[in-house]
Design a protein around this motif. Structure first.
Motif, PDB file in Angstrom:
ATOM      1  N   ILE A 113      21.316   8.436  37.663  1.00  0.00           N
ATOM      2  CA  ILE A 113      20.873   9.736  37.158  1.00  0.00           C
ATOM      3  C   ILE A 113      20.724   9.647  35.651  1.00  0.00           C
ATOM      4  O   ILE A 113      21.596   9.137  34.944  1.00  0.00           O
ATOM      5  N   VAL A 114      19.592  10.124  35.173  1.00  0.00           N
ATOM      6  CA  VAL A 114      19.304  10.107  33.740  1.00  0.00           C
ATOM      7  C   VAL A 114      18.893  11.509  33.305  1.00  0.00           C
ATOM      8  O   VAL A 114      18.460  12.335  34.110  1.00  0.00           O
ATOM      9  N   GLY A 115      19.034  11.760  32.032  1.00  0.00           N
ATOM     10  CA  GLY A 115      18.609  13.035  31.474  1.00  0.00           C
ATOM     11  C   GLY A 115      18.150  12.861  30.050  1.00  0.00           C
ATOM     12  O   GLY A 115      18.395  11.838  29.418  1.00  0.00           O
ATOM     13  N   PHE A 116      17.465  13.867  29.560  1.00  0.00           N
ATOM     14  CA  PHE A 116      17.117  13.894  28.138  1.00  0.00           C
ATOM     15  C   PHE A 116      16.819  15.332  27.746  1.00  0.00           C
ATOM     16  O   PHE A 116      16.458  16.163  28.581  1.00  0.00           O
ATOM     17  N   LEU A 151      11.852   8.471  43.328  1.00  0.00           N
ATOM     18  CA  LEU A 151      12.075   9.096  42.023  1.00  0.00           C
ATOM     19  C   LEU A 151      12.277  10.582  42.290  1.00  0.00           C
ATOM     20  O   LEU A 151      11.472  11.200  42.984  1.00  0.00           O
ATOM     21  N   VAL A 152      13.359  11.155  41.768  1.00  0.00           N
ATOM     22  CA  VAL A 152      13.738  12.522  42.131  1.00  0.00           C
ATOM     23  C   VAL A 152      13.986  13.356  40.883  1.00  0.00           C
ATOM     24  O   VAL A 152      14.668  12.917  39.955  1.00  0.00           O
ATOM     25  N   ALA A 153      13.433  14.556  40.867  1.00  0.00           N
ATOM     26  CA  ALA A 153      13.784  15.551  39.859  1.00  0.00           C
ATOM     27  C   ALA A 153      14.847  16.466  40.441  1.00  0.00           C
ATOM     28  O   ALA A 153      14.699  16.961  41.552  1.00  0.00           O
ATOM     29  N   LEU A 154      15.930  16.669  39.720  1.00  0.00           N
ATOM     30  CA  LEU A 154      16.980  17.563  40.196  1.00  0.00           C
ATOM     31  C   LEU A 154      16.527  18.997  39.954  1.00  0.00           C
ATOM     32  O   LEU A 154      16.655  19.537  38.848  1.00  0.00           O
ATOM     33  N   LEU A 155      15.987  19.587  41.018  1.00  0.00           N
ATOM     34  CA  LEU A 155      15.413  20.926  40.930  1.00  0.00           C
ATOM     35  C   LEU A 155      15.516  21.609  42.289  1.00  0.00           C
ATOM     36  O   LEU A 155      15.689  20.932  43.309  1.00  0.00           O
ATOM     37  N   PRO A 156      15.368  22.933  42.333  1.00  0.00           N
ATOM     38  CA  PRO A 156      15.244  23.612  43.615  1.00  0.00           C
ATOM     39  C   PRO A 156      13.993  23.159  44.358  1.00  0.00           C
ATOM     40  O   PRO A 156      13.134  22.461  43.810  1.00  0.00           O
ATOM     41  N   TRP A 203      16.745  16.541  34.219  1.00  0.00           N
ATOM     42  CA  TRP A 203      17.592  15.586  34.923  1.00  0.00           C
ATOM     43  C   TRP A 203      16.845  14.966  36.096  1.00  0.00           C
ATOM     44  O   TRP A 203      16.155  15.659  36.850  1.00  0.00           O
ATOM     45  N   PHE A 204      17.033  13.650  36.257  1.00  0.00           N
ATOM     46  CA  PHE A 204      16.301  12.897  37.275  1.00  0.00           C
ATOM     47  C   PHE A 204      17.189  11.812  37.875  1.00  0.00           C
ATOM     48  O   PHE A 204      18.159  11.371  37.249  1.00  0.00           O
ATOM     49  N   TYR A 205      16.822  11.389  39.075  1.00  0.00           N
ATOM     50  CA  TYR A 205      17.358  10.160  39.635  1.00  0.00           C
ATOM     51  C   TYR A 205      16.253   9.112  39.590  1.00  0.00           C
ATOM     52  O   TYR A 205      15.168   9.302  40.147  1.00  0.00           O
ATOM     53  N   VAL A 206      16.520   8.001  38.889  1.00  0.00           N
ATOM     54  CA  VAL A 206      15.575   6.885  38.801  1.00  0.00           C
ATOM     55  C   VAL A 206      16.162   5.737  39.616  1.00  0.00           C
ATOM     56  O   VAL A 206      17.234   5.222  39.286  1.00  0.00           O
ATOM     57  N   PRO A 207      15.483   5.314  40.687  1.00  0.00           N
ATOM     58  CA  PRO A 207      16.075   4.356  41.626  1.00  0.00           C
ATOM     59  C   PRO A 207      15.960   2.900  41.213  1.00  0.00           C
ATOM     60  O   PRO A 207      16.339   2.022  41.984  1.00  0.00           O
ATOM     61  N   LEU A 248      20.566  13.199  47.591  1.00  0.00           N
ATOM     62  CA  LEU A 248      21.109  12.091  46.810  1.00  0.00           C
ATOM     63  C   LEU A 248      22.595  11.878  47.087  1.00  0.00           C
ATOM     64  O   LEU A 248      23.321  11.366  46.244  1.00  0.00           O
ATOM     65  N   SER A 249      23.047  12.275  48.264  1.00  0.00           N
ATOM     66  CA  SER A 249      24.476  12.173  48.559  1.00  0.00           C
ATOM     67  C   SER A 249      24.957  10.736  48.597  1.00  0.00           C
ATOM     68  O   SER A 249      26.147  10.466  48.440  1.00  0.00           O
ATOM     69  N   GLN A 250      24.023   9.772  48.789  1.00  0.00           N
ATOM     70  CA  GLN A 250      24.435   8.370  48.934  1.00  0.00           C
ATOM     71  C   GLN A 250      24.619   7.654  47.605  1.00  0.00           C
ATOM     72  O   GLN A 250      25.081   6.518  47.574  1.00  0.00           O
ATOM     73  N   ILE A 251      24.266   8.299  46.479  1.00  0.00           N
ATOM     74  CA  ILE A 251      24.350   7.600  45.198  1.00  0.00           C
ATOM     75  C   ILE A 251      25.688   7.876  44.522  1.00  0.00           C
ATOM     76  O   ILE A 251      26.405   8.813  44.884  1.00  0.00           O
ATOM     77  N   ASN A 252      25.994   7.072  43.540  1.00  0.00           N
ATOM     78  CA  ASN A 252      27.168   7.304  42.705  1.00  0.00           C
ATOM     79  C   ASN A 252      26.776   8.279  41.600  1.00  0.00           C
ATOM     80  O   ASN A 252      26.137   7.903  40.629  1.00  0.00           O
ATOM     81  N   GLY A 253      27.169   9.518  41.762  1.00  0.00           N
ATOM     82  CA  GLY A 253      26.771  10.549  40.817  1.00  0.00           C
ATOM     83  C   GLY A 253      27.675  10.670  39.611  1.00  0.00           C
ATOM     84  O   GLY A 253      27.467  11.537  38.767  1.00  0.00           O
ATOM     85  N   SER A 254      28.681   9.814  39.513  1.00  0.00           N
ATOM     86  CA  SER A 254      29.610   9.932  38.385  1.00  0.00           C
ATOM     87  C   SER A 254      29.045   9.318  37.116  1.00  0.00           C
ATOM     88  O   SER A 254      29.486   9.629  36.014  1.00  0.00           O
ATOM     89  N   SER A 255      28.060   8.414  37.271  1.00  0.00           N
ATOM     90  CA  SER A 255      27.481   7.741  36.114  1.00  0.00           C
ATOM     91  C   SER A 255      26.152   8.393  35.750  1.00  0.00           C
ATOM     92  O   SER A 255      25.234   8.466  36.569  1.00  0.00           O
ATOM     93  N   VAL A 256      26.067   8.885  34.531  1.00  0.00           N
ATOM     94  CA  VAL A 256      24.858   9.549  34.042  1.00  0.00           C
ATOM     95  C   VAL A 256      24.524   8.967  32.677  1.00  0.00           C
ATOM     96  O   VAL A 256      25.415   8.778  31.845  1.00  0.00           O
TER      97      VAL A 256
END
Length: 269
Positions: free
Chosen positions: A149-152, A87-92, A107-111, A248-256
């Motif tokens: 990738i999800v956001g709210f 589980l990843v938070a898109l942050l520095p 914004w997060f990546y939920v696997p 997260l380079s291995q994921i499909n980042g086009s779908s959010v």
């Protein structure tokens, strides 16, 4: 430590975790050095590429308990079988950032998608000084059907973030409703600052698809990420760099997918 992991209620667990994070110094505001660099260079600087820490440190990533971790058991796997379980938070790397927004987006990546072990995610917000919860209960969401990738955005029915205040937030996948310490969690700190006249002037003369560069220049991480997500097709190279900076380079980042809270309780006064 064994006693801490037995049936801890949500508020007690979050306060305990936040106290520990403050004690070991995970959070702490570090202003990026101001210098003229290209946009990629500035984003690299924000995400730690110009520091001794190197790239992503993993602090924004939820750890795994391999024998009972609901994400690990159900995580999507890449073509050669490696598990994309974090589980990843898109942050520095320092898990901190500033915003000018009263109701910013996160914004997060939920696997994992919905499964028998986990169907919900939840978000909680604490006052950065007192560590008291802002909400009486966490905001809850249904997990999407598939990983990604999800956001709210904070609901406008919630109290706005106050200028000059720091907050600590937690986002978790709900594996256990009775023992919050079993839930994979990522955390971060956010400070609301006042938008300067210079920022507003630059935004007024910049195309929307390029706003992320202005936000990066002013160190406004949450707005920068939101702008990049909204205009990721027009800025594919920069968006891919952000994914790589978060491992997260291995994921499909086009779908959010944007999450909509289905349970938003009354908040603390």
């Amino acid at each position: 430590m064994a006693g801490l992991n037995q049936q801890l209620p949500q508020k007690q667990w979050l306060r305990l975790l936040a106290t520990g994070l403050m004690t070991v110094g995970i959070f702490g505001w570090v202003e990026p050095e101001a210098k003229a660099v290209d946009v990629i260079g500035r984003i690299r600087q924000i995400f730690g590429g110009d520091t001794q820490q190197g790239g992503a440190t993993g602090r924004s990533r939820g750890g795994a308990i391999r024998d009972e971790y609901c994400i690990y058991r159900n995580a999507e796997r890449d073509p050669i079988g490696r598990t994309l379980e974090n589980l990843v938070a898109l942050l520095p790397t320092a898990n901190i950032g500033q915003t000018t927004k009263a109701y910013p987006a996160f914004w997060f990546y939920v696997p994992v998608g919905q499964n028998a072990d986990a169907n919900h995610a939840q978000f909680d917000l604490l006052d950065g000084e007192t560590l008291e919860p802002i909400f009486t209960r966490p905001i809850r969401f249904e997990l999407p059907e598939t990983p990604g990738i999800v956001g709210f955005s904070l609901p406008e029915s919630s109290p706005p973030l106050q200028i000059g205040k720091n907050y600590i937030w937690f986002f978790s996948v709900e594996c256990s409703e009775v023992d919050a310490s079993r839930n994979p969690v990522v955390f971060g700190e956010i400070e609301r600052v006042e938008a300067s006249a210079e920022l507003n002037q630059q935004l007024a003369t910049t195309p929307d698809a390029q706003d992320y560069g202005i936000y990066a220049e002013f160190g406004l991480v949450y707005e920068m990420l939101t702008s990049l997500v909204e205009h990721r097709q027009a800025n594919a190279e920069v968006w891919q760099f952000v994914l790589e900076a978060n491992e997260l380079s291995q994921i499909n980042g086009s779908s959010v997918e944007m999450l909509t809270p289905y349970a938003f309780p009354a908040y603390s006064d």
